[in-house]
Design an enzyme around this catalytic site. Structure first.
Site, PDB file in Angstrom:
ATOM      1  N   ASN A   1       0.715  -1.302  -0.022  1.00  0.00           N
ATOM      2  CA  ASN A   1      -0.114   0.075   0.118  1.00  0.00           C
ATOM      3  C   ASN A   1       0.686   1.302   0.017  1.00  0.00           C
ATOM      4  OD1 ASN A   1      -1.847  -1.815   2.189  1.00  0.00           O
ATOM      5  ND2 ASN A   1      -2.530  -1.047   0.251  1.00  0.00           N
TER       6      ASN A   1
ATOM      7  N   HIS B   1      -3.096  -5.795  -3.608  1.00  0.00           N
ATOM      8  CA  HIS B   1      -2.917  -4.389  -4.407  1.00  0.00           C
ATOM      9  C   HIS B   1      -1.647  -4.646  -5.036  1.00  0.00           C
ATOM     10  CE1 HIS B   1      -6.456  -2.777  -2.760  1.00  0.00           C
ATOM     11  NE2 HIS B   1      -6.017  -2.707  -1.507  1.00  0.00           N
TER      12      HIS B   1
ATOM     13  N   HIS C   1      -4.591  -4.443   8.839  1.00  0.00           N
ATOM     14  CA  HIS C   1      -4.052  -3.185   9.356  1.00  0.00           C
ATOM     15  C   HIS C   1      -4.444  -2.645  10.845  1.00  0.00           C
ATOM     16  CE1 HIS C   1      -3.707  -0.975   5.022  1.00  0.00           C
ATOM     17  NE2 HIS C   1      -3.553  -2.157   5.116  1.00  0.00           N
TER      18      HIS C   1
END
Length: 268
Positions: A40, A69, A180
């Site tokens: 990220n 991602h 997270h």
């Protein structure tokens, strides 16, 4: 052997926290292997580019892992095949997947491997991570790899814990990423594998898992799509863990969570 693992780096503030604190952590803790999840790291909080990858390595990482991602920044296709130190999930489907799903290292004569896996529950479709890692571990054990670290990038706690128990005694550590938020369950499993459900994120502390909180709240209130953007104001947080591994048999002896934030200032 000491392994330092820094959780999901989010946006510019995450990069600033790595730049500020990773060199200090390495100086004080003296890990032999340092791993950072950088999936990220871009300004928009999705993907990584070559400049950011090189900056994380310059700050002290030996290996950078990714996650769901990995492909969000198209620049990655220009350089991921040129480095063995940036790894994407091992179980991405299809033939000729760019990059590598694991990294082999020789650390003062000890053969070590870092593996990136992605879960399948509430995530994009991938190949079976259990089957894929079984194949890889057979290869690594045949090649006398002792220290094996797994970044398990997954949404659910159950899938992360299941993977850790499945690999207990066969790998040194399974540490979760993606959600997270650092969990409070760092421990050593019965057969010697260190486990932490989620190591947490490194980035903006004054948002919702790194994002500006207003659009997130609005989505919960209205159930309508909202554009999420990375928080750029407020204080930062760095989440990590330190794992002590017996380099002879690869079993973990200790795992300790690390958090640097406005509430827990860094102390050397």
């Amino acid at each position: 052997m000491q392994i330092l693992f820094v959780g999901d780096v989010v946006g510019e503030m995450g990069m600033e926290m790595v730049d500020q604190y990773l060199p200090l952590l390495k100086k004080d803790l003296k890990p032999q292997l340092t791993i950072v999840n950088g999936e990220n790291a871009t300004k928009v909080g999705r993907g990584i580019n070559e400049k950011l990858f090189k900056q994380i390595m310059k700050d002290g990482a030996d290996v950078v892992t990714l996650g769901n991602h990995a492909w969000n920044n198209a620049d990655i296709f220009d350089f991921i095949d040129d480095t063995k130190k940036l790894i994407r999930p091992l179980n991405y489907p299809g033939k000729d997947v760019p990059g590598n799903g694991y990294c082999e290292l020789n650390i003062n004569g000890v053969k070590a491997a870092v593996i990136n896996l992605q879960g399948r529950i509430f995530m994009e479709e991938t190949d079976d991570p259990f089957a894929k890692i079984d194949e890889l571990i057979m290869h690594l054990k045949a090649e006398k790899f002792t220290v094996i670290f797994v970044d398990m990038h997954a949404e659910t706690t159950s899938e992360k814990k299941a993977m850790a128990m499945y690999l207990d005694g066969r790998v040194s550590a399974v540490v979760g990423t993606h959600t997270h938020v650092q969990t409070n369950d760092a421990h050593i499993l019965k057969k010697g594998t260190a486990f932490l459900t989620d190591v947490g994120m490194t980035g903006p502390d004054d948002g919702v898992i790194g994002m500006q909180y207003e659009p997130v709240i609005n989505k919960f209130l209205t159930s309508r799509p909202n554009r999420f953007e990375v928080e750029t104001n407020g204080d930062g947080i760095l989440s990590a863990c330190l794992i002590d591994v017996d380099k002879k048999d690869g079993h973990a002896k200790k795992i300790r969570p690390i958090m640097i934030s406005q509430y827990q200032p860094y102390q050397s």
